[in-house]
Design an enzyme around this catalytic site. Structure first.
Site, PDB file in Angstrom:
ATOM      1  N   HIS A   5      -5.155   3.842   1.705  1.00  9.60           N
ATOM      2  CA  HIS A   5      -5.781   3.607   3.020  1.00  9.60           C
ATOM      3  C   HIS A   5      -4.876   4.052   4.171  1.00  9.60           C
ATOM      4  CE1 HIS A   5      -4.312  -0.731   4.224  1.00  9.60           C
ATOM      5  NE2 HIS A   5      -3.329   0.004   3.763  1.00  9.60           N
ATOM      6  N   GLY A  64      11.679   7.219  -4.731  1.00  9.23           N
ATOM      7  CA  GLY A  64      10.860   8.398  -5.004  1.00  9.23           C
ATOM      8  C   GLY A  64       9.843   8.595  -3.905  1.00  9.23           C
ATOM      9  N   ASP A  65       9.088   9.667  -4.067  1.00  6.76           N
ATOM     10  CA  ASP A  65       8.097  10.038  -3.054  1.00  6.76           C
ATOM     11  C   ASP A  65       6.744  10.159  -3.754  1.00  6.76           C
ATOM     12  OD1 ASP A  65       6.500  11.303  -1.184  1.00  6.76           O
ATOM     13  OD2 ASP A  65       8.115  12.586  -0.450  1.00  6.76           O
TER      14      ASP A  65
HETATM   15  C1  LIG Z   1       0.999  -0.776   2.867  1.00  3.06           C
HETATM   16  S1  LIG Z   1       2.413  -0.751   1.879  1.00  3.06           S
HETATM   17  C2  LIG Z   1       1.806  -1.381   0.341  1.00  3.06           C
HETATM   18  C3  LIG Z   1       2.874  -1.999  -0.500  1.00  3.06           C
HETATM   19  C4  LIG Z   1       2.365  -2.640  -1.797  1.00  3.06           C
HETATM   20  N1  LIG Z   1       1.667  -1.690  -2.625  1.00  3.06           N
HETATM   21  C5  LIG Z   1       1.484  -3.810  -1.457  1.00  3.06           C
HETATM   22  O1  LIG Z   1       0.266  -3.645  -1.409  1.00  3.06           O
HETATM   23  O2  LIG Z   1       2.019  -4.896  -1.216  1.00  3.06           O
HETATM   24  C6  LIG Z   1       2.591   0.966   1.485  1.00  3.06           C
HETATM   25  C7  LIG Z   1       3.873   1.221   0.739  1.00  3.06           C
HETATM   26  O3  LIG Z   1       3.925   2.610   0.414  1.00  3.06           O
HETATM   27  C8  LIG Z   1       5.267   3.030   0.552  1.00  3.06           C
HETATM   28  N2  LIG Z   1       5.265   4.472   0.839  1.00  3.06           N
HETATM   29  C9  LIG Z   1       4.699   5.089   1.896  1.00  3.06           C
HETATM   30  N3  LIG Z   1       4.900   6.416   1.832  1.00  3.06           N
HETATM   31  C10 LIG Z   1       5.635   6.634   0.707  1.00  3.06           C
HETATM   32  C11 LIG Z   1       6.176   7.803   0.103  1.00  3.06           C
HETATM   33  N4  LIG Z   1       5.991   9.017   0.647  1.00  3.06           N
HETATM   34  N5  LIG Z   1       6.852   7.655  -1.051  1.00  3.06           N
HETATM   35  C12 LIG Z   1       7.055   6.421  -1.603  1.00  3.06           C
HETATM   36  N6  LIG Z   1       6.549   5.281  -1.079  1.00  3.06           N
HETATM   37  C13 LIG Z   1       5.858   5.392   0.071  1.00  3.06           C
HETATM   38  C14 LIG Z   1       5.808   2.239   1.715  1.00  3.06           C
HETATM   39  O4  LIG Z   1       7.221   2.133   1.680  1.00  3.06           O
HETATM   40  C15 LIG Z   1       5.100   0.908   1.550  1.00  3.06           C
HETATM   41  O5  LIG Z   1       5.885  -0.044   0.888  1.00  3.06           O
END
Ligand SMILES: C[S@@+](CC[C@H](N)C(=O)[O-])C[C@H]1O[C@@H](n2cnc3c(N)ncnc32)[C@H](O)[C@@H]1O
Length: 341
Positions: A248, A229-230
């Protein structure tokens, strides 16, 4: 005679030590890439022998090991055999406290992007996009090796925090949605601690298989879905939306839009749990300050103060209901629907 304002030698030495941090980071990174700690797992070895096993130039590898010995990561004995120190043990792939994924990540793509910090400081734009020609998560999707290293690094980073967050009071909660939850360690810990609660992880496709393995290992797979999903599109309904280290990475506009998106499908009485560093208002030292530069270089995001989070929630039609700090440096920032008079 020195003038009272002239820097002392020790101040200059301190600065010089900081300035060679990049060299040490690369030395550790290359040791990680070569898998040296795993090769030293069973005891001391000569550098020439190690060079054969890891495919390195014998003299160059000897010099790398010598430099690492100078920083306490390996030790050299009288016969010039190298062994792991307690610090070096942390680069083993099989150590549960391993920082190997962080050594691999921080010295790779992240290091290259940080090398262009000046571009970001001069323009306010992400050096990452300038260097690699695409946005950060798009790059990870197209470069699976980097994506896997990043995801594993995040996973290792989040696992110790997960316990502290899973202990948060979630009385009455039926469904927790982890928005951008990576490999799902945090969601798995929450569900593991609460047998009656169901979970949904909303993520990009590259992480879903590993997330399902994490849920299976935690024994919560029957109560937890991992869906592609997004975070900007309609989300599954939930009593709690968890967002750890997601906001962040986003500009204020995007972050408020994602919070508002969560609000749209939040069940009555529900809440948002944002897990982030909270910058002190007075620029006091904080792990968030260097992370803020990483966000400047890597994407359009930033670290935020409590007042910044209050503004974001307000823009999203929510209210900041409270901030709880954890011993890991992260804070739990709770958002709820505004109170009706
Ligand atoms: C910095 S990581 C944090 C992952 C997890 N929440 C953690 O703290 O371990 C940011 C996560 O957001 C997901 N992400 C970024 N943009 C996204 C989007 N448009 N839709 C879904 N997931 C997204 C990325 O795939 C990534 O796994």
């Amino acid at each position: 005679m020195t003038s009272p304002s002239a820097p002392t030698t020790s101040a200059a030495q301190t600065l010089a030590r900081l300035l060679v941090g990049n060299q040490l980071q690369q030395a550790v990174h290359v040791a990680a890439r070569l898998g040296l700690a795993d090769q030293l797992r069973d005891g001391p070895r000569m550098s020439a022998e190690l060079a054969k096993v890891v495919g390195a130039h014998p003299d160059a590898l000897h010099r790398l090991l010598r430099a690492l010995a100078g920083h306490g990561i390996v030790a050299a004995d009288d016969e010039q055999r190298f062994s792991l120190t307690p610090l070096g043990e942390l680069l083993r792939s099989d150590d549960p406290r391993s920082v190997l994924p962080f050594a691999l990540w921080s010295g790779g793509v992240s290091y290259q992007a940080f090398g262009a910090l000046e571009h970001s400081v001069r323009t306010g734009e992400p050096a990452f996009e300038h260097l690699f020609g695409q946005e950060f998560f798009g790059y990870l999707a197209e470069h699976p090796e980097s994506g896997a290293v990043f995801d594993e690094m995040m996973s290792r980073h989040t696992a110790p925090v997960a316990g502290a967050i899973a202990g948060h009071d979630l009385a009455g909660v039926e469904v927790v949605v982890d928005v951008g939850g990576g490999h799902g360690e945090l969601l798995a810990a929450i569900l593991h601690a609460r047998p009656g609660v169901r979970g949904v992880l909303v993520e990009q496709p590259r992480v879903l298989d590993e997330a399902r393995r994490v849920f299976a290992r935690a024994g919560v797979a029957d109560r937890c879905e991992a869906v592609a999903g997004d975070i900007h599109r309609p989300l599954p309904p939930g009593d709690v939306y968890v967002l750890k280290s997601v906001l962040h990475g986003l500009s204020d506009e995007e972050a408020a839009e994602v919070l508002a998106n969560c609000r749209r499908t939040l069940r009555p009485g529900g809440r948002l749990l944002v897990v982030e560093f909270v910058l002190p208002p007075d620029n006091a030292p904080s792990p968030g300050l260097l992370m803020d530069l990483l966000m400047l270089v890597g994407c359009h995001g930033r670290e935020r103060t409590a007042a910044d989070f209050a503004d974001l929630f307000r823009t999203a039609g929510l209210r900041l209901a409270g901030i709880t700090s954890t011993k890991h440096g992260y804070s739990l920032i709770e958002g709820r629907e505004p109170e009706r008079c």
